[in-house]
Design a protein around this motif. Structure first.
Motif, mmCIF file in Angstrom:
data_model
loop_
_atom_site.group_PDB
_atom_site.id
_atom_site.type_symbol
_atom_site.label_atom_id
_atom_site.label_comp_id
_atom_site.label_asym_id
_atom_site.label_seq_id
_atom_site.Cartn_x
_atom_site.Cartn_y
_atom_site.Cartn_z
ATOM 1 N N UNK A 120 31.221 34.997 30.135
ATOM 2 C CA UNK A 120 30.438 34.001 29.750
ATOM 3 C C UNK A 120 28.658 33.605 30.237
ATOM 4 N N UNK A 121 29.048 34.407 31.550
ATOM 5 C CA UNK A 121 27.643 33.377 32.742
ATOM 6 C C UNK A 121 27.523 34.533 33.236
ATOM 7 N N UNK A 122 28.365 35.596 33.616
ATOM 8 C CA UNK A 122 27.809 36.128 35.010
ATOM 9 C C UNK A 122 27.655 37.861 33.842
ATOM 10 N N UNK A 123 28.344 38.045 32.244
ATOM 11 C CA UNK A 123 28.829 39.876 32.478
ATOM 12 C C UNK A 123 29.753 40.122 32.793
ATOM 13 N N UNK A 124 30.470 40.861 32.243
ATOM 14 C CA UNK A 124 31.109 41.886 32.667
ATOM 15 C C UNK A 124 30.537 43.097 33.686
ATOM 16 N N UNK A 125 30.515 43.257 35.122
ATOM 17 C CA UNK A 125 30.941 44.182 36.040
ATOM 18 C C UNK A 125 31.750 44.265 37.060
ATOM 19 N N UNK A 126 32.276 45.902 37.691
ATOM 20 C CA UNK A 126 32.782 45.937 38.845
ATOM 21 C C UNK A 126 33.283 45.001 39.836
ATOM 22 N N UNK A 127 32.301 44.210 40.040
ATOM 23 C CA UNK A 127 32.130 43.045 40.862
ATOM 24 C C UNK A 127 31.933 41.749 40.160
ATOM 25 N N UNK A 128 32.278 41.356 39.569
ATOM 26 C CA UNK A 128 31.609 40.600 38.136
ATOM 27 C C UNK A 128 33.111 38.975 39.141
ATOM 28 N N UNK A 129 34.291 39.441 39.346
ATOM 29 C CA UNK A 129 34.825 38.549 40.203
ATOM 30 C C UNK A 129 34.304 37.897 41.771
#
Length: 353
Positions: A292-301
């Motif tokens: 909820x702070x970063x959004x989802x994307x392939x390297x969100x980890x």
């Protein structure tokens, strides 16, 4: 394998994560389909003539890598390892558009040359004049985890003493259009998102670049020990508890030894059930979420690893990340669990340095 240390960390994201006091100004983003990264003033480090030729992911990565290396007091690393899910997709789209618009004739090669996934690692190496091991992992949403695992192996095998590890992904207009069409991105009618109790499919999409300096030796400014990484492509939801417990047992730990568990709730009702299953395992741990702070994307980890590093170093958890309100006197171990759409499950185990 021996533990290694994260001695530098920098992140460019949807939040103002280059700011020293960013942890006190985190803002949840729940009502926009696509989130843009807050970009710094690139002119501080990159000549304007170069900036014009760089895609967003190259610019973000160049800045984040500079700050991570500066923090770790490393001028030139012994290896550069980058993880990316989409690579330099802006240049890829520009090149393909030129192919169509010019009927496959009179094409300039610049966008094609810069569209390869290893452009980021190559540009950083050129800037640093680093002629050492240089590798790019393109493994969808476990790209960072493979990069960290490689870095750990490089150090444990005495091939390197300091490794620059990064993760980066950018947005492009056409790709976002396609993600809306196939419902990867949440429909506007389903906004705002309740990340922890979503009943609809799709995610809010983000972007960013996170970079870390991994070293053999502990320093005064060390963030954390990188203990272990585990990756699997597919797993049945009822096997997830065994997957996690086996991982902890391999590292001579139990569930009760984990002080904080960081889960990748994305607001996608289908895949978030994996995280709900994990919550039941850790009744004695602080449970956090972050997309909820970063959004989802392939390297969100990469964003979650960056946040975990700060939590371990400063022993402080932002309230906006809390799922439960259990308070630990001391944070010693953090477990990060991430997956994307039910695939590419990864575990990262960090310990206080």
């Amino acid at each position: 394998m021996n533990a290694v240390y994260i001695n530098g960390a920098a992140c460019i994201s949807v939040q103002d994560t280059l700011n020293k006091d960013f942890i006190y100004h985190l803002k949840p983003e729940k009502s926009v389909q696509v989130l843009k990264a807050i970009e710094p003033n690139y002119k501080e480090l990159i000549p304007p003539a170069l900036i014009r030729r760089m895609s967003k992911t190259v610019k973000m990565s160049s800045m984040a890598s500079h700050y991570a290396l500066k923090e770790a007091k490393v001028e030139v690393p012994d290896a550069i390892i980058i993880g990316t899910g989409m690579g330099c997709s802006q240049d890829s789209e520009k090149f393909l558009k030129n192919v169509i618009d010019n009927h496959e004739e009179f094409l300039t090669p610049t966008h094609f040359i810069q569209s390869t996934h290893n452009t980021v690692s190559g540009q950083i190496a050129l800037a640093l004049q680093c002629h050492a091991y240089n590798f790019t992992y393109v493994n969808h949403s476990s790209s960072l985890e493979f990069s960290l695992l490689d870095a750990k192996l490089q150090i444990n095998d005495n091939e390197a003493s300091s490794v620059l590890v990064g993760s980066t992904d950018e947005q492009t207009e056409r790709t976002m259009e396609l993600y809306r069409l196939n419902d990867t991105i949440k429909k506007e009618a389903n906004l705002p998102v309740d990340y922890l109790n979503s009943s609809t499919d799709g995610v809010i999409w983000g972007e960013g670049a996170s970079f870390f300096v991994i070293e053999k030796e502990k320093k005064e400014n060390s963030y954390a020990q990188l203990i272990d990484i585990q990756i699997t492509n597919k797993i049945e939801i009822n096997i997830v508890p065994t997957f996690i417990e086996d991982f902890l047992a391999k590292n001579k730990l139990t569930r009760n030894d984990i002080d904080v568990v960081m889960l990748g709730f994305s607001g996608d009702s289908k895949s978030d059930t994996y995280y709900t299953k994990v919550m039941d395992l850790f009744s004695n741990s602080e449970l956090l979420y972050y997309k909820h702070l970063s959004g989802e994307f392939n390297t969100a980890s990469g964003f979650s690893t960056f946040m975990a590093c700060h939590i371990l170093k400063h022993q402080e958890i932002p309230e906006v990340m809390m799922i439960n309100h259990l308070k630990k006197d001391k944070i010693e171990h953090i477990l990060l669990y991430n997956q994307f759409g039910g695939n590419d499950h990864s575990l990262i185990l960090l310990r206080k340095a």
